[in-house]
Motif scaffolding. Structure first.
Motif, PDB file in Angstrom:
ATOM      1  N   MET A 195      54.025  42.856  40.006  1.00 39.57           N
ATOM      2  CA  MET A 195      53.063  42.878  38.891  1.00 39.57           C
ATOM      3  C   MET A 195      51.678  42.440  39.359  1.00 39.57           C
ATOM      4  O   MET A 195      50.663  43.046  38.990  1.00 39.57           O
ATOM      5  CB  MET A 195      53.562  41.984  37.755  1.00 39.57           C
ATOM      6  N   LEU A 196      51.630  41.375  40.157  1.00 43.06           N
ATOM      7  CA  LEU A 196      50.343  40.877  40.647  1.00 43.06           C
ATOM      8  C   LEU A 196      49.648  41.916  41.525  1.00 43.06           C
ATOM      9  O   LEU A 196      48.450  42.181  41.368  1.00 43.06           O
ATOM     10  CB  LEU A 196      50.556  39.580  41.428  1.00 43.06           C
ATOM     11  N   HIS A 197      50.396  42.513  42.445  1.00 47.76           N
ATOM     12  CA  HIS A 197      49.808  43.517  43.335  1.00 47.76           C
ATOM     13  C   HIS A 197      49.391  44.766  42.569  1.00 47.76           C
ATOM     14  O   HIS A 197      48.308  45.328  42.827  1.00 47.76           O
ATOM     15  CB  HIS A 197      50.812  43.895  44.434  1.00 47.76           C
ATOM     16  N   ILE A 198      50.253  45.202  41.649  1.00 49.07           N
ATOM     17  CA  ILE A 198      49.946  46.418  40.893  1.00 49.07           C
ATOM     18  C   ILE A 198      48.706  46.214  40.027  1.00 49.07           C
ATOM     19  O   ILE A 198      47.822  47.076  39.960  1.00 49.07           O
ATOM     20  CB  ILE A 198      51.159  46.829  40.033  1.00 49.07           C
ATOM     21  N   ASN A 199      48.625  45.073  39.377  1.00 47.37           N
ATOM     22  CA  ASN A 199      47.443  44.789  38.564  1.00 47.37           C
ATOM     23  C   ASN A 199      46.194  44.757  39.421  1.00 47.37           C
ATOM     24  O   ASN A 199      45.143  45.300  39.050  1.00 47.37           O
ATOM     25  CB  ASN A 199      47.611  43.454  37.846  1.00 47.37           C
ATOM     26  N   ARG A 200      46.306  44.143  40.571  1.00 45.72           N
ATOM     27  CA  ARG A 200      45.130  44.010  41.453  1.00 45.72           C
ATOM     28  C   ARG A 200      44.680  45.364  41.989  1.00 45.72           C
ATOM     29  O   ARG A 200      43.501  45.683  41.997  1.00 45.72           O
ATOM     30  CB  ARG A 200      45.456  43.065  42.603  1.00 45.72           C
ATOM     31  N   VAL A 201      45.648  46.171  42.450  1.00 43.26           N
ATOM     32  CA  VAL A 201      45.282  47.447  43.072  1.00 43.26           C
ATOM     33  C   VAL A 201      44.797  48.465  42.046  1.00 43.26           C
ATOM     34  O   VAL A 201      44.030  49.370  42.383  1.00 43.26           O
ATOM     35  CB  VAL A 201      46.480  48.017  43.885  1.00 43.26           C
ATOM     36  N   CYS A 202      45.228  48.314  40.789  1.00 46.11           N
ATOM     37  CA  CYS A 202      44.858  49.285  39.762  1.00 46.11           C
ATOM     38  C   CYS A 202      43.643  48.851  38.937  1.00 46.11           C
ATOM     39  O   CYS A 202      42.977  49.691  38.323  1.00 46.11           O
ATOM     40  CB  CYS A 202      46.022  49.558  38.824  1.00 46.11           C
ATOM     41  N   ALA A 203      43.348  47.577  38.897  1.00 44.47           N
ATOM     42  CA  ALA A 203      42.302  47.049  38.024  1.00 44.47           C
ATOM     43  C   ALA A 203      40.953  47.703  38.285  1.00 44.47           C
ATOM     44  O   ALA A 203      40.184  47.962  37.374  1.00 44.47           O
ATOM     45  CB  ALA A 203      42.197  45.539  38.174  1.00 44.47           C
ATOM     46  N   ARG A 204      40.653  47.972  39.567  1.00 45.95           N
ATOM     47  CA  ARG A 204      39.349  48.529  39.922  1.00 45.95           C
ATOM     48  C   ARG A 204      39.382  50.038  40.109  1.00 45.95           C
ATOM     49  O   ARG A 204      38.407  50.633  40.532  1.00 45.95           O
ATOM     50  CB  ARG A 204      38.841  47.863  41.206  1.00 45.95           C
ATOM     51  N   ASP A 205      40.564  50.630  39.835  1.00 48.46           N
ATOM     52  CA  ASP A 205      40.676  52.072  40.054  1.00 48.46           C
ATOM     53  C   ASP A 205      40.770  52.848  38.745  1.00 48.46           C
ATOM     54  O   ASP A 205      41.010  54.040  38.754  1.00 48.46           O
ATOM     55  CB  ASP A 205      41.922  52.353  40.915  1.00 48.46           C
ATOM     56  N   ARG A 206      40.640  52.140  37.639  1.00 52.88           N
ATOM     57  CA  ARG A 206      40.715  52.843  36.350  1.00 52.88           C
ATOM     58  C   ARG A 206      39.331  53.051  35.778  1.00 52.88           C
ATOM     59  O   ARG A 206      38.404  52.328  36.101  1.00 52.88           O
ATOM     60  CB  ARG A 206      41.577  52.006  35.376  1.00 52.88           C
TER      61      ARG A 206
END
Length: 279
Positions: free
Chosen positions: A268-279
């Motif tokens: 969850m932490l990694h997914i949130n981090r990697v996706c937060a700036r890509d949306r």
């Protein structure tokens, strides 16, 4: 050091003062020599000392089954790759890669070119190893005159990756690569985005998945859990939680393993981090 077996004029099996067997390569090192003679130390160009009897036996069998020039070619490629990648490979690579190169050369001589289904993923996830593998193809061409396709560089790159994982089996390395690719696709499909492969967060996420996948096949999943942290992260990042549940379902359905809450927290932490700036 005395000679125990002669493979050809340039390669022999020796025995040192401690009764350890060593494979020695050198120009003319065995020329006009017999079993029991002393080795001319000045002619030793390459020495192979393996830490297990099993490896020694496999290496001796290798010389009996494939041309020595391919072992010598493999040795040159390994030396080059270790310098380029600044790593020390597991000794198994001399056996695995020599055997692979000999087989690949036979295939190309018979016009049998195998397509590498994972070539795209290998180039993406292991760019350094792939770049060095392309250089290895030049070594092969220079030595044999055979020009090999990029697909073959993908196979060689996997040997480089494999040799950095303490002798991890090749099929396991391929499974790890597939898991990385599948999980990234799950994340991209869930968020309907294309992840930035050049971002540091992407690199961190891929690294995490790789180690997760290797634990899946070797050490297994930890049974320790922190329910409090899991609940906090799940509530804070509900979208990442839904995506992680899809990853969890994928692992359960394909590998019959249920990942822990701790592992889900990390995802969850990694997914949130990697996706937060890509949306």
């Amino acid at each position: 050091m005395i000679i125990k077996k002669i493979f050809n004029n340039n390669v022999l099996l020796g025995e040192d003062e401690n009764k350890n067997e060593v494979v020695l390569i050198g120009n003319g090192i065995a020329f006009h020599k017999k079993i029991g003679n002393h080795v001319d130390i000045s002619k030793i160009q390459k020495k192979f000392v393996f830490d297990t009897t099993d490896l020694n036996e496999k290496f001796k069998q290798l010389f009996e089954e494939i041309p020595v020039q391919y072992v010598e070619l493999c040795s040159e490629i390994v030396d080059m790759a270790q310098k380029e990648l600044q790593v020390q490979f597991d000794s198994n690579i001399y056996i695995a890669l020599s055997d692979h190169i000999a087989y690949a050369i036979r295939r190309y001589e018979d016009n049998q070119v195998l397509k590498n289904a994972l070539l795209f993923e290998i180039r993406k996830f292991y760019p350094r190893e792939y770049k060095v593998a392309l250089k290895a193809l030049k070594y092969i061409f220079h030595d044999t005159g055979i020009y090999m396709e990029e697909d073959e560089a993908g196979y060689i790159a996997m040997h480089f990756v494999n040799a950095q994982q303490n002798g991890e089996q090749m099929d396991q390395t391929i499974k790890v690569t597939k898991i990385v690719d599948d999980i990234l696709h799950i994340v991209e499909y869930h968020y309907q985005i294309k992840l930035d492969e050049n971002s540091l967060n992407y690199t961190r996420f891929v690294t995490h998945i790789r180690y997760f996948a290797r634990r899946l096949f070797t050490e297994g999943m930890s049974h320790q859990t922190d329910d409090t942290l899991y609940e906090q992260i799940r509530n804070r990042y509900p979208d990442a939680n839904q995506c992680t549940l899809k990853v969890k379902r994928y692992i359960e359905e394909n590998y019959n393993v249920s990942i822990t809450k701790d592992e889900m927290t990390f995802f969850m932490l990694h997914i949130n981090r990697v996706c937060a700036r890509d949306r």
